[in-house]
Enzyme design. Structure first.
Site, PDB file in Angstrom:
ATOM      1  N   ASP A  67       0.825  -1.206   0.000  1.00 34.39           N
ATOM      2  CA  ASP A  67       0.000   0.000   0.000  1.00 34.39           C
ATOM      3  C   ASP A  67       0.860   1.257   0.000  1.00 34.39           C
ATOM      4  OD1 ASP A  67       0.925  -0.285   2.661  1.00 34.39           O
ATOM      5  OD2 ASP A  67      -0.980  -1.129   3.304  1.00 34.39           O
ATOM      6  N   ASP A 136      -8.225  -3.532  14.411  1.00 32.24           N
ATOM      7  CA  ASP A 136      -9.595  -3.774  13.943  1.00 32.24           C
ATOM      8  C   ASP A 136      -9.659  -4.866  12.885  1.00 32.24           C
ATOM      9  OD1 ASP A 136      -8.384  -2.456  11.854  1.00 32.24           O
ATOM     10  OD2 ASP A 136      -9.800  -0.776  11.789  1.00 32.24           O
ATOM     11  N   HIS A 138      -7.795  -5.103  10.095  1.00 30.19           N
ATOM     12  CA  HIS A 138      -7.468  -4.770   8.709  1.00 30.19           C
ATOM     13  C   HIS A 138      -6.115  -5.361   8.320  1.00 30.19           C
ATOM     14  CE1 HIS A 138      -5.268  -1.172  10.412  1.00 30.19           C
ATOM     15  NE2 HIS A 138      -4.446  -1.477   9.426  1.00 30.19           N
ATOM     16  N   GLU A 143      -9.854  -1.843   5.228  1.00 35.89           N
ATOM     17  CA  GLU A 143     -10.510  -1.543   6.488  1.00 35.89           C
ATOM     18  C   GLU A 143     -11.783  -2.379   6.655  1.00 35.89           C
ATOM     19  OE1 GLU A 143      -8.951   0.182   8.517  1.00 35.89           O
ATOM     20  OE2 GLU A 143      -8.109   2.033   7.734  1.00 35.89           O
TER      21      GLU A 143
END
EC number: 3.5.99.6
Length: 261
Positions: A67, A136, A138, A143
């Protein structure tokens, strides 16, 4: 999915470096998938140390980053291309241009994402992908709520991710970009072998969902349950919510050394 509970990050790094070293020897043109963040840093340090000792070479390897932030200037120290160069690529012997990442400065974002997907495909695909995991759930910047069939695209970062990443920006959440380009979950799933690293109690819930929870877009990493070759390396704190932790320890202890990860 194999779960390996290791004493600490150094032990995990040694195992991953052994696996990458074997890949470099086995494949004439190996392709690595590189992650940023704190989770893989010990691996990069171990690989750089082995390179310095003449034990490994990346001269024939290629690598693709997961990314990139959108909107950071090319010379920003937290631009992921800069981070990978500083933490790993610049410390070993990759050939010029062998390490590629999504173009976070592109004017035509859709075209840049399509070109990146094509570059990965043209390389023959990623042989070994290194991953971390967010609190979380990801992976990369996919996400919660991300499509399980997603490909490289632009994404808006959650406030949780921006808070988590503020430590790289002097603690200033407002300095963390709001958008990124990221490989999609389907892109990541195309890798032949995925190695996910996590440490600390803050990752325990995410690891619990990854390994023992239901597959759900709300916990994007759970898609890895459908991959045929995933190695999850965690320290005791990150493994603290695993219901079958003792079983994972037993199965790994009984595994023959020659099998590796």
């Amino acid at each position: 999915m194999e779960v390996v509970i290791v004493p600490d990050a150094a032990d995990a790094a040694a195992l991953v470096a052994d696996t990458i070293g074997a890949l470099l020897e086995r494949e004439p043109e190996p392709v690595l998938g590189l992650a940023t963040g704190s989770s893989p840093l010990a691996v990069y340090d171990e690989l750089a140390a082995r390179y310095e000792r003449g034990e490994v070479s990346f001269a024939n390897a290629r690598a693709f980053m997961l990314d990139e932030y959108v909107g950071l200037p090319a010379d920003h120290p937290e631009r992921y291309r800069t981070v990978i160069e500083r933490e790993f690529a610049g410390r070993v012997d990759f050939a010029p241009g062998a390490v590629q990442g999504p173009d976070g400065t592109a004017e035509d974002v859709a075209a840049a994402c399509a070109a990146y997907e094509q570059a990965i495909t043209a390389s023959g695909g990623v042989d070994l992908q290194i991953l971390g995991i967010g609190t979380d759930g990801h992976i990369a910047f996919n996400e919660p709520g991300s499509s399980l069939a997603s490909r490289t695209r632009i994404k808006t970062l959650t406030e949780q991710t921006r808070r988590d990443n503020a430590r790289f920006f002097g603690g200033d959440v407002d300095a963390v970009p709001t958008h990124c380009l990221t490989q999609g979950l389907a892109t990541i799933m195309a890798a032949k072998h995925i190695v996910l690293l996590a440490s600390g109690r803050g990752k325990a819930e995410a690891i619990h969902h990854l390994v023992e929870g239901a597959v759900s877009a709300m916990w994007p990493a759970t898609i890895l349950q459908h991959h045929p070759h995933v190695s999850v390396l965690v320290d005791p704190a990150a493994a603290s919510r695993l219901q079958l932790a003792d079983y994972y320890r037993q199965t790994y202890a009984a595994k023959p050394d020659w099998q590796g990860l």
